[in-house]
Scaffold this active site. Structure first.
Site, PDB file in Angstrom:
ATOM      1  CG  MET A   1      -2.016   1.043   1.148  1.00  0.00           C
ATOM      2  SD  MET A   1      -3.348   0.770   2.328  1.00  0.00           S
ATOM      3  CE  MET A   1      -2.494   1.042   3.870  1.00  0.00           C
ATOM      4  CB  CYS A   2       2.423   3.339  -2.165  1.00  0.00           C
ATOM      5  SG  CYS A   2       3.693   2.079  -1.899  1.00  0.00           S
ATOM      6  CB  ALA A   3      -0.521   7.660  -0.683  1.00  0.00           C
ATOM      7  NE  ARG A  35      -3.247   4.428  -0.269  1.00  0.00           N
ATOM      8  CZ  ARG A  35      -4.055   3.383  -0.493  1.00  0.00           C
ATOM      9  NH1 ARG A  35      -5.166   3.249   0.237  1.00  0.00           N
ATOM     10  NH2 ARG A  35      -3.754   2.481  -1.401  1.00  0.00           N
ATOM     11  CB  VAL A 153       3.854   8.497   1.345  1.00  0.00           C
ATOM     12  CG1 VAL A 153       4.181   9.917   1.738  1.00  0.00           C
ATOM     13  CG2 VAL A 153       2.361   8.302   1.154  1.00  0.00           C
TER      14      VAL A 153
END
Length: 306
Positions: A1-3, A35, A153
């Site tokens: 999970m990243c943003a 995230r 991020v």
């Protein structure tokens, strides 16, 4: 999970947002920090200067940094790139270079012996281990007030937490093309070998870099960025939502499964995209926004107005 996050101002007016572009991107990242708390990065598009190329390198710490900078300077001298301005911020060394030769060959040669993370007439990539609010003052992100940029991020899942594994990624060999990505490409090695056979170079084994190189290669063969975004939906396998920026545009693509979220807000002045609505809300505190989520298997593109 990243943003992921991206913003583009269609015109010079910024009456809707009372913050710089750098701060806007940082606020969007902080809103989605849950995230990806491991590292952060920004792709910033600054004013171009005639015959000058912006270069950013990753360097080590303390004495190692000095050695790395001396090596970079020696490589630039060898390749006949004249430094006209330089700065060191954290693990990043940035220069403006006077150079009129073949940029692709120049960057490929530089990348062999240095950690070159961005090149372009406008593009500079800043990335490091840490969180947006901590890194932004260190790298003077809030001073950036250009017309567009990307940010990211990261939650590390498949590689260590290091500056060089952080996003964004630049399309090695191609000026001003950068990407941020949430997801995973399952045909990474197939696509990489295909591009390498066509002469493309890679600096990492990150699939986000592959997206950047793929799009840049398509454009080098005469495709428009819109064409490249469209074909990426068929040629890239996996679950992905990604953003791409060039010297005057930002675009997105979203796979057919739509497992990776993406929300956008658009008005007469700007387009802003975030992994979650909370990121967009940071741009307009206390205001209800008319946002939309791009449908599965779609792409979009926005450019600065002349």
């Amino acid at each position: 999970m990243c943003a992921i996050a991206g913003i583009l101002f269609k015109r010079s007016e910024k009456s809707n947002i009372k913050m710089t572009t750098g701060r806007a991107l940082t606020e969007m990242l902080d809103g989605t920090l849950h995230r990806g708390p491991d590292s952060a990065g920004w792709a910033l598009y600054k004013d171009a200067e005639e015959d000058r190329i912006r270069l950013r390198f990753l360097i080590g710490e303390n004495g190692e940094a000095r050695n790395d900078i001396e090596k970079i300077k020696a490589e630039l001298q060898r390749l006949r790139g004249e430094i006209v301005e330089e700065e060191t911020l954290g693990c990043s060394y940035g220069v403006k270079v006077l150079y009129r030769g073949d940029v692709q060959q120049f960057s490929h040669e530089l990348g062999k012996n240095t950690q070159l993370v961005s090149l372009g007439s406008r593009l500079e990539i800043i990335k490091d281990v840490g969180q947006p609010y901590d890194l932004a003052p260190k790298y003077r992100i809030h001073e950036f007030d250009g017309d567009h940029g990307l940010a990211h991020v990261r939650l590390a899942t498949e590689s260590g937490v290091h500056p060089d594994t952080s996003h964004p990624f630049w399309a090695c060999g191609f000026a001003d093309v950068a990407t941020v990505h949430n997801g995973q490409l399952t045909n990474y090695w197939i696509m990489r070998r295909r591009l390498e056979r066509k002469g493309m170079a890679f600096q990492t084994e990150n699939d986000t870099e592959l997206i950047a190189v793929y799009l840049a290669y398509q454009m080098s063969q005469g495709a428009t960025l819109e064409d490249a975004l469209k074909t990426s939906l068929d040629e890239l396998d996996g679950t992905f939502s990604y953003l791409v920026a060039t010297r005057d545009s930002i675009g997105y693509a979203k796979d057919k499964l739509a497992a990776k979220p993406m929300v956008k807000y658009e008005d007469d002045e700007l387009i802003a995209i975030s992994s979650e609505e909370v990121g967009l809300n940071r741009l307009f505190p206390g205001r209800a926004l008319d946002t939309t989520e791009p449908p599965p298997f779609t792409y979009g593109l926005w450019s600065r107005e002349a």
